[in-house]
Structures are given as C-alpha cells and as structure tokens.
Design an enzyme around this catalytic site. Structure first.
Site, PDB file in Angstrom:
ATOM      1  CE  LYS A  75      14.188  65.100  17.209  1.00  0.00           C
ATOM      2  NZ  LYS A  75      15.171  65.970  16.526  1.00  0.00           N
ATOM      3  CG  ASP A  85      17.469  65.480  19.099  1.00  0.00           C
ATOM      4  OD1 ASP A  85      17.548  66.333  18.205  1.00  0.00           O
ATOM      5  OD2 ASP A  85      17.040  65.763  20.242  1.00  0.00           O
TER       6      ASP A  85
END
Ligand code: NDP
Ligand code: 2IT
Length: 447
Positions: free
Chosen positions: A129, A169
């Site tokens: 991430k 995201d």
C-alpha cells in the site's frame, strides 16, 4: 485467562512495543491475531517458523519527500510512502491513498490487510500500500497533475510490473492513475502494466471501476443466499459517495435493493424515496467532475441532510464504504436495535473492535473488508493478466470472473468460519487468507 488469550496478549504486547504510536496498525493486527493465534497453536509448524511475527514486519517501507509547486508559485512539501508488506505469493499489489490523514500507521494497516485480501482472491498477488498526506480537495487539475508527477518521479524506482503494482484508493481515481502512469512511462521508457485502474485506452480493464462496489454486493448476495434470503426489497444504508459507495449502490439498485443513504466527510443524505440510477449518475458527476459535496444532493432532490454517519437510519442491510473506523460500538448497537440483518464492508477496516464484537454476539452476518472489498484488487489482478497477454476481455467476461471470485471468497470464509449455525466471516477470512501466504513462506525457509 486461556492459553490462547495469554498468547494473544503477549504477541500484541511485543507488536505494540516494536510499533509505538501506530493505533490503526495495532487494530488491524489484533483483528487477525485473535483468530490466527489459536489456529497457529493447532498448527505448530507455523508457530515454530514465527510466521505471524514475520507477516507483521513489512518487507520494506519506503518514505520520500514529494515537492511540488502550487498555482500561486508556492513550493509545497508532502510525504510519500510505499509499504511493501509481503510478496510470498506474488508481486506487491495494493492501492495508493492521497488524504491528509495518511501516515505510516494507516498505510501499514492497509498493507497488512491487503496481504490477506489478495490471498483470498486466489490470484498471485502479494500485499502493499502507498500514498501521501496530500489533500486533493480544492486543488486544481494542474496541481494534482504536478503532485502525481512528482510522487511518481521517486516511486518509479521501487515499483514494476513484476515487483509492485499500485492502483487507486481514497483520493486516487482514474485521473490520478493516468497522471502517474504517464510519468512512469516517460521516466522508464516502457509501456507496461505497472499500475492498475488505468483508462481503457491505455491498458485498463472493463469493470475495474465498478469492481469493488459490485463485489461488496456479490458477497452480500452470497451471504443472504446461504441464509435463505435475498437483496430484493431490502432497505440499504450506504456510507461514502466515492468509487466504492456509488458502484455498491448501483449494483444494489440493479438487484432490487432500496438504497436510502450516501455520505461524505461532512454528513449524509437520507432519501426515503430511494436513490435511483438517475440520481446516482448525478452523484457521480457531482463527485468526479464537479467535485462538490453530498449535501448538494439534498437541495437537488429535496431530502434531508444530516451531520454524522448514516447508521441511525433503520435498514435491513448496511454497507460502510467510506473509511476506517466509521462504524463504532454505538453505531453497531443502533444497527442491531433497528433490526439490521447483515453488513458487507466496502471500506477497509470500517468497524472498530467493539463494533465487531457486538455484531458477532448479535449473530449479524458480517463480511469483513478483506473479503467483501476484494473484488477491486481481484479485477486489478485480471487487468494485469490482460496486460501480460495483450488482450482485452469484454465487460461480461470480466464480470463473470469477478462473480466467480467473490463466490469462492464466500466459500472460503464459510469453510473456515463455520461456528454451528452461524458463520463467523471474519474468522473464516483471516484463516483462509493466512494459510496460503503462510504455506508459501514456509516453502522459502528462513527469509
Ligand atoms: P474515494 O476517494 O472515491 O471516496 C471516498 C469517500 O469516503 C468519499 O465520499 C469521502 O468523502 C469519504 N471519506 C473519506 N475519508 C473520510 C473520513 N475520514 N470521514 C468520512 N468520510 C470520509 O475512495 P474509494 O471509494 O476508492 O474508497 C473508499 C474506501 O474503500 C476506503 O476505505 C478504501 O480503502 C476502500 N477500498 C477502495 C478500493 C478501490 O478499488 N477504490 C478497493 C478496496 C477498498 P469526502 O469526499 O468528503 O472526503
Ligand atoms: O484496498 C484495496 O484493495 C484497493 N484500494 C485496491 C487495490 C488494487 O490494487 O486494486
């Protein structure tokens, strides 16, 4: 205190000592540890190899300065990150978040969760991430472009189509992916599938935009079918009004659900009449093009706007699709009191520990994010496959794969989470996700 409880306490004590000041990371690990430590006790080879300790220590963390110039000529400095958590079953894979709250704790929790989620998809993807504490709100398109280019100028050294493949995201959608892909291509001089969520014209996949929200509903559909019920006619509350929330609402409407709420960080709208596809198209335009606030919906369509979150509104099914910790104990209690029967999590870790416990005690069907929102990364995996073979599948082909993958995730959760006549989906997702990664790590020896 049982032996398992003692082990969990000891493990969490060590983790918190090694990672001070990272509450979201502690929370995500504890949510897993409560299921995995008893499982590891029954599988001593994993305990001896200290697999959970290794999984909770990221392979590497890259932190870098992102310098850019705003429209007034001021020099701005942000902090960029990429957390490469675990690549035991495939290259690092996971989104990029641009939000002022981004810090190491939040990205470590997301990278850790991603490792389990990607494992559940059955596709060869490890967990990662990234992101930055950049606030895109109120920024011009030119400012967002300059920020994305500066961010990618450093990130490009750490990623690659067989190394680490970022995606979107919060705050990162098709526009930002386009800017980042363009800069990567320019710097590396290779046209390759290094990012997913690309536009169709340059290697994107059909249904990637829709995939997370659709998947959240597919998993709900499977939970309800398993329990002898269906979405048709159910009142649904959805939080958020971004990518995940809008496509979750879209699929619910298509399946006969009555969606009555959407939200953003200022509050939520309650449309008692139900949100129609036309109204949803208006919301997509509001959020993606005009970049306005959800309160404008209330003025446009003549309904109520309230501050806070939509969990006070009575519903049969709830879909938290905004952000972490948006559903706390009091919210869970409200849902239970109002007769909510099931929850499918679009956002990552939207429920806090107290809420999870209340919902489980009340035997509410509860699909945790690592299972319920895995459709997004699953179609990212399919985008990678299409890029590798230089073929583009039709929307129907991709949706068929997505539907099958979500059904398989449901079945894995059911297999490992069965508890009498109740399925503990959280436990099932944790154990099924862990097993595959753990077995791969065992095969590699001590690394
Ligand atoms: P978007 O940026 O498209 O939308 C985010 C939405 O959540 C907006 O409505 C935003 O409101 C709201 N929101 C964000 N932060 C907060 C906050 N602190 N409090 C209240 N509301 C907030 O993001 P996505 O839809 O892509 O992501 C939503 C969630 O889904 C995140 O948890 C993400 O990690 C998760 N997810 C996303 C996937 C994807 O494919 N995009 C895949 C799997 C999970 P506002 O505009 O006011 O900020
Ligand atoms: O949380 C997530 O799964 C995402 N943001 C999507 C990740 C991806 O690589 O598609």
């Amino acid at each position: 205190m049982s032996t398992d409880e003692k082990e969990i306490e000891q493990f969490m004590h060590g983790l918190m000592r090694r990672n001070p000041g990272q509450p979201e990371f502690h929370q995500a690990v504890e949510e897993v540890a409560v299921n995995i430590i008893p499982f590891v006790e029954q599988n001593p080879e994993f305990k001896k190899a200290r697999i959970l300790e290794r999984m909770t220590e990221p392979d590497r963390i890259v932190i870098f300065r992102v310098c850019w110039e705003d429209d007034e000529g001021n020099i701005r400095v942000n902090r960029g990150y990429r957390i490469q958590n675990n690549n035991a079953i495939g290259p690092y894979k996971g989104g990029i978040r641009f939000h002022p709250s981004v810090n190491e704790s939040i990205l470590k929790f997301l990278a850790f969760e991603q490792t389990f989620k990607n494992s559940l998809t059955g596709l060869p993807m490890g967990g990662g991430k990234g992101g930055a504490d950049f606030n895109p709100k109120g920024r011009s398109e030119a400012e967002v472009m300059r920020f994305c280019q500066s961010f990618m100028t450093e990130l490009c050294r750490h990623i690659g189509p067989d190394t680490d493949i970022p995606a979107g995201d919060i705050g990162v959608g098709a526009r930002e992916v386009g800017f980042m892909f363009g800069q990567y291509k320019r710097l590396i001089n290779r046209f390759e599938g290094v990012l997913t969520g690309k536009a169709l014209e340059f290697g994107g996949s059909h249904i990637r935009n829709e995939a997370t929200g659709y998947g959240v509903v597919y998993l709900m559909e499977d939970m309800l079918t398993h329990a002898g019920n269906a979405i048709d006619g159910k009142v649904c509350t959805v939080s958020g009004s971004g990518n995940v929330a809008t496509f979750c609402a879209q699929k619910l409407i298509e399946l006969g659900g009555q969606v009555v709420t959407l939200s953003d960080s200022s509050g939520y709208i309650h449309d008692k009449e139900g949100i129609t596809q036309e109204k949803l198209d208006w919301v997509k335009d509001l959020k993606n093009i005009r970049r306005g606030r959800i309160s404008e919906y209330a003025d446009e369509f003549g309904c109520e706007f309230y501050e806070g979150r939509p969990w006070d509104i009575p519903c049969d099914l709830a879909f938290p699709c905004a952000t972490q910790n948006e559903l706390e104990e009091a919210d869970a209690q409200k849902l239970i009191d109002n007769g909510c029967m099931a929850i499918s999590e679009g956002a990552n870790m939207p429920s806090n520990a107290g809420a999870i416990k209340l919902l489980a005690d009340a035997k509410i069907l509860h699909a945790p994010s690592k299972a319920a929102n895995a459709g997004g990364v699953a179609v990212s995996g399919l985008e990678m496959s299409q890029n590798s073979i230089r073929i583009s599948w039709t929307p129907e082909e991709v949706d068929t794969h997505l539907r099958r993958i979500m059904a398989s995730i449901h079945d894995q959760c059911a297999e490992y989470g069965e508890d009498g006549d109740y399925i503990d989906y959280m436990k099932g997702a944790n154990i099924a996700g862990f097993r595959k990664v753990a077995r791969a790590m065992m095969a590699y020896g001590v690394i």
